[in-house]
Design a protein around this motif. Structure first.
Motif, PDB file in Angstrom:
ATOM      1  N   ALA A  46      -4.447   3.557   2.057  1.00 34.37           N
ATOM      2  CA  ALA A  46      -4.462   4.958   2.244  1.00 34.37           C
ATOM      3  C   ALA A  46      -2.908   5.523   1.983  1.00 34.37           C
ATOM      4  O   ALA A  46      -2.646   6.624   1.630  1.00 34.37           O
ATOM      5  CB  ALA A  46      -5.028   5.149   3.558  1.00 34.37           C
ATOM      6  N   THR A  47      -2.048   4.684   2.592  1.00 34.99           N
ATOM      7  CA  THR A  47      -0.575   4.972   2.914  1.00 34.99           C
ATOM      8  C   THR A  47       0.171   4.815   1.433  1.00 34.99           C
ATOM      9  O   THR A  47       1.369   5.010   1.428  1.00 34.99           O
ATOM     10  CB  THR A  47      -0.003   4.627   4.108  1.00 34.99           C
ATOM     11  OG1 THR A  47      -0.152   3.298   4.131  1.00 34.99           O
ATOM     12  CG2 THR A  47      -0.588   5.362   5.259  1.00 34.99           C
ATOM     13  N   LEU A  48      -0.506   3.985   0.775  1.00 37.60           N
ATOM     14  CA  LEU A  48       0.080   3.356  -0.608  1.00 37.60           C
ATOM     15  C   LEU A  48       0.833   4.321  -1.510  1.00 37.60           C
ATOM     16  O   LEU A  48       1.808   4.596  -1.718  1.00 37.60           O
ATOM     17  CB  LEU A  48      -0.813   2.691  -1.259  1.00 37.60           C
ATOM     18  CG  LEU A  48      -0.165   1.853  -2.584  1.00 37.60           C
ATOM     19  CD1 LEU A  48       0.951   0.962  -2.280  1.00 37.60           C
ATOM     20  CD2 LEU A  48      -1.172   1.235  -3.288  1.00 37.60           C
ATOM     21  N   PRO A  49      -0.006   5.586  -1.570  1.00 37.95           N
ATOM     22  CA  PRO A  49       0.820   6.618  -2.680  1.00 37.95           C
ATOM     23  C   PRO A  49       1.957   7.352  -1.906  1.00 37.95           C
ATOM     24  O   PRO A  49       2.894   7.556  -2.570  1.00 37.95           O
ATOM     25  CB  PRO A  49      -0.352   7.750  -2.517  1.00 37.95           C
ATOM     26  CG  PRO A  49      -1.939   7.052  -2.556  1.00 37.95           C
ATOM     27  CD  PRO A  49      -1.246   6.035  -1.456  1.00 37.95           C
ATOM     28  N   LEU A  50       1.751   7.483  -0.528  1.00 39.23           N
ATOM     29  CA  LEU A  50       2.838   7.921   0.201  1.00 39.23           C
ATOM     30  C   LEU A  50       4.158   7.011   0.132  1.00 39.23           C
ATOM     31  O   LEU A  50       5.382   7.366  -0.175  1.00 39.23           O
ATOM     32  CB  LEU A  50       2.590   8.349   1.715  1.00 39.23           C
ATOM     33  CG  LEU A  50       4.031   8.882   2.530  1.00 39.23           C
ATOM     34  CD1 LEU A  50       4.349  10.016   1.955  1.00 39.23           C
ATOM     35  CD2 LEU A  50       3.489   8.943   3.903  1.00 39.23           C
ATOM     36  N   LEU A  51       3.965   5.577   0.157  1.00 37.76           N
ATOM     37  CA  LEU A  51       4.966   4.819   0.073  1.00 37.76           C
ATOM     38  C   LEU A  51       5.494   4.527  -1.313  1.00 37.76           C
ATOM     39  O   LEU A  51       6.787   4.543  -1.498  1.00 37.76           O
ATOM     40  CB  LEU A  51       4.447   3.283   0.650  1.00 37.76           C
ATOM     41  CG  LEU A  51       3.852   3.215   1.918  1.00 37.76           C
ATOM     42  CD1 LEU A  51       3.267   1.806   2.320  1.00 37.76           C
ATOM     43  CD2 LEU A  51       5.337   3.321   3.018  1.00 37.76           C
ATOM     44  N   VAL A  52       4.447   4.763  -2.283  1.00 36.74           N
ATOM     45  CA  VAL A  52       5.085   4.902  -3.687  1.00 36.74           C
ATOM     46  C   VAL A  52       6.165   6.134  -3.850  1.00 36.74           C
ATOM     47  O   VAL A  52       7.152   6.018  -4.478  1.00 36.74           O
ATOM     48  CB  VAL A  52       3.871   4.551  -4.679  1.00 36.74           C
ATOM     49  CG1 VAL A  52       4.468   4.939  -6.121  1.00 36.74           C
ATOM     50  CG2 VAL A  52       3.207   3.479  -4.443  1.00 36.74           C
ATOM     51  N   PHE A  53       5.572   7.155  -3.497  1.00 41.65           N
ATOM     52  CA  PHE A  53       6.524   8.312  -3.741  1.00 41.65           C
ATOM     53  C   PHE A  53       7.752   8.194  -2.925  1.00 41.65           C
ATOM     54  O   PHE A  53       8.900   8.583  -3.434  1.00 41.65           O
ATOM     55  CB  PHE A  53       5.830   9.593  -3.105  1.00 41.65           C
ATOM     56  CG  PHE A  53       6.482  10.652  -2.964  1.00 41.65           C
ATOM     57  CD1 PHE A  53       6.637  11.552  -4.292  1.00 41.65           C
ATOM     58  CD2 PHE A  53       7.059  11.107  -1.909  1.00 41.65           C
ATOM     59  CE1 PHE A  53       7.412  12.764  -4.266  1.00 41.65           C
ATOM     60  CE2 PHE A  53       7.474  12.304  -1.947  1.00 41.65           C
ATOM     61  CZ  PHE A  53       7.811  13.148  -2.997  1.00 41.65           C
ATOM     62  N   PHE A  54       7.632   7.683  -1.778  1.00 39.05           N
ATOM     63  CA  PHE A  54       9.042   7.527  -1.054  1.00 39.05           C
ATOM     64  C   PHE A  54       9.832   6.760  -1.586  1.00 39.05           C
ATOM     65  O   PHE A  54      11.084   6.774  -1.723  1.00 39.05           O
ATOM     66  CB  PHE A  54       8.841   6.891   0.157  1.00 39.05           C
ATOM     67  CG  PHE A  54       9.830   6.719   1.285  1.00 39.05           C
ATOM     68  CD1 PHE A  54      10.391   7.949   2.056  1.00 39.05           C
ATOM     69  CD2 PHE A  54      10.455   5.371   1.381  1.00 39.05           C
ATOM     70  CE1 PHE A  54      11.542   7.738   2.872  1.00 39.05           C
ATOM     71  CE2 PHE A  54      11.604   5.395   2.162  1.00 39.05           C
ATOM     72  CZ  PHE A  54      12.181   6.552   2.754  1.00 39.05           C
ATOM     73  N   ALA A  55       9.413   5.550  -2.191  1.00 34.43           N
ATOM     74  CA  ALA A  55      10.145   4.358  -3.000  1.00 34.43           C
ATOM     75  C   ALA A  55      10.744   5.120  -4.138  1.00 34.43           C
ATOM     76  O   ALA A  55      11.998   4.935  -4.444  1.00 34.43           O
ATOM     77  CB  ALA A  55       9.267   3.280  -3.339  1.00 34.43           C
TER      78      ALA A  55
END
Length: 327
Positions: free
Chosen positions: A55-64
């Motif tokens: 669920a948090t993968l999109p946020l982590l990708v955007f942050f990266a």
């Protein structure tokens, strides 16, 4: 006389009979089933492992992508010679970092830290009582109006804010001429004038930041302090402020970062008359002062990241302590 053959029970009937228990003269009963277990069993099988991480993968990708890649590019450029250098372009060097903490750049870095620390401190000291007045107000409409206005003013910056203050408190501003402030030594284009301009959006930001923490203070704590004979000042000194301290530091960090990174307002109002690190970064990138200082600008940006990281390292442990009380 011919006897009729006995019918053979079907498989469905056999299954039903196998579920019967407690036979006897009184008949038999069907064993109760658990319908909830039947409904939840398939869902448990379909739930993928590591659901919260997915669920948090999109946020982590955007942050990266939005923060990680620029930070890496800044770090690489800060330790690389500028392509416009006379020799050795593209090779590793520490000269950019050395230059970023010397001379005019060092003065600008210290000036930005001083301005940010002062405006953030004033913003916390002024914003806390204003936020407390908003939280304890009995008029719901006034509270909503103040919070809505704070949300607008906290994002009102840049050139429009600079123009508004120049037209109001500049050398030919309306209030300056009305009250003859120039004869009393007032000038908007100084360190003190820029401090007042920054407070215009930092105080509303502090109100928005500290209001949820003030709402988390429980009424029982004040009542317990009052029942034990504590005055209002003693309650705030020994109960409320220690609990709010991490939130206050968090607000201070947010205000410090907002003032430290502000560029458009200072650039439009004071230009190069006040040394600030964002203005020097812009000059180095555009080549207004010296040509080939682009990587020095990246080193100055890395200095800003280091300052922000140090402040956040102090804030995060205290924030976890505050969450235990206000949760």
């Amino acid at each position: 006389m011919t006897t009729a053959p006995t019918p053979v029970p079907s498989s469905a009937a056999a299954d039903r009979d196998s579920t019967r228990v407690g036979g006897g003269a009184g008949g038999s009963r069907t064993a109760p089933k658990n319908p909830l277990a039947d409904r939840t069993a398939p869902r448990r099988r379909l739930r993928p492992a590591g659901g919260p991480w997915l669920a948090t993968l999109p946020l982590l990708v955007f942050f990266a992508i939005a923060f990680g890649l620029p930070a890496i590019a800044i770090a690489i450029g800060a330790f690389t010679l500028s392509p416009d250098a006379p020799s050795g372009a593209g090779s590793f060097t520490t000269s950019n970092m050395t230059a970023s903490v010397q001379g005019a750049y060092s003065t600008a870095l210290l000036g930005s830290i001083k301005l940010s620390a002062l405006t953030a401190l004033i913003g916390v000291l002024v914003g806390l009582p204003l936020a407390q007045a908003v939280v304890t107000s009995r008029f719901r409409m006034m509270r909503e109006a103040v919070l809505s206005a704070s949300g607008v003013l906290a994002n009102f910056g840049g050139v429009p804010l600079a123009f508004a203050f120049v037209a109001t408190l500049g050398n030919a501003g309306e209030l300056t001429k009305q009250f003859k402030l120039t004869s009393h030594g007032w000038s908007l284009y100084t360190f003190n004038g820029l401090t007042i301009v920054y407070l215009y959006f930092l105080i509303p930001l502090m109100i928005l930041t500290i209001t949820p923490a003030l709402e988390g203070l429980r009424v029982q704590w004040r009542e317990a302090a009052s029942n034990n004979g504590a005055t209002n000042w003693q309650y705030w000194r020994h109960v409320a402020l220690p609990i709010l301290l991490p939130s206050l530091l968090g607000g201070y960090v947010m205000l410090f970062g907002s003032a430290f990174a502000a560029y458009a307002t200072a650039a439009a109002m004071v230009g190069a008359s006040i040394p600030l690190i964002p203005l020097h970064i812009a000059d180095a990138l555009s080549g207004n002062v010296l040509v080939g200082q682009g990587n020095v600008a990246l080193a100055l940006s890395l200095d800003m990241i280091v300052v922000a990281a140090i402040v956040m390292a102090v804030y995060l442990p205290l924030q976890r302590r505050s969450a235990r009380w206000l949760s």
